[in-house]
Write a protein that holds these residues in place. Structure first.
Motif: not given
Length: 160
Positions: A35, A37, A45-46, A71
């Motif tokens: 993960e 982010s 924003h991931t 991104r």
């Protein structure tokens, strides 16, 4: 006398067991799901992991970890993390570079500064986990980063 000696030996055994079980907290921590982010001024924003590598630091015997992130849904925004491989603790990341994070900020920005706090909890051959938050300047504008997380489990462990 024999009873005191037995109690002392038992006490030392329990104390040493407790102390030894507390060492290497990094190694006891499980790898987490991947993960990446953060929120910049409240906007989420991931990212996805797009590459990993370790390089020798010439003349030191140490290694530098580099992680690349792109991104999600963007062909141009990316982030790069650089730091000493296996190092953990507070504010140990050397660079956290962010490129083109919105239409008004199209340059490259190093988020690492005195106002951005980082904590690397895991940095080992199988995975990496860090959190970060604070402020950075982009084109003269102060930006606030909250809920920053970088959690990566590598496809292949680094060989040592």
């Amino acid at each position: 006398m024999k009873r005191k000696c037995t109690l002392w030996i038992m006490s030392m055994f329990f104390v040493s067991t407790i102390l030894l079980s507390c060492s290497e907290d990094d190694q006891a921590e499980s790898c987490r799901d991947t993960e990446i982010s953060m929120k910049i001024n409240g906007e989420l924003h991931t990212y996805h992991n797009s590459g990993t590598g370790i390089d020798m630091i010439w003349g030191t015997g140490g290694h530098e970890l580099t992680l690349w992130f792109d991104r999600d849904g963007s062909s141009s925004e990316n982030m790069i993390l650089k730091m000493r491989y296996k190092k953990t603790g507070h504010n140990v990341i050397d660079a956290l570079m962010l490129d083109r994070f919105d239409a008004n900020h199209t340059g490259g920005y190093n988020l690492i500064n005195d106002n951005l706090k980082t904590y690397v909890k895991i940095n080992r051959p199988t995975c990496f986990y860090a959190t970060f938050s604070g402020k950075f300047i982009a084109d003269g504008e102060e930006m606030t980063v909250t809920d920053g997380i970088i959690s990566v489990t590598y496809d292949e462990p680094f060989s040592e």
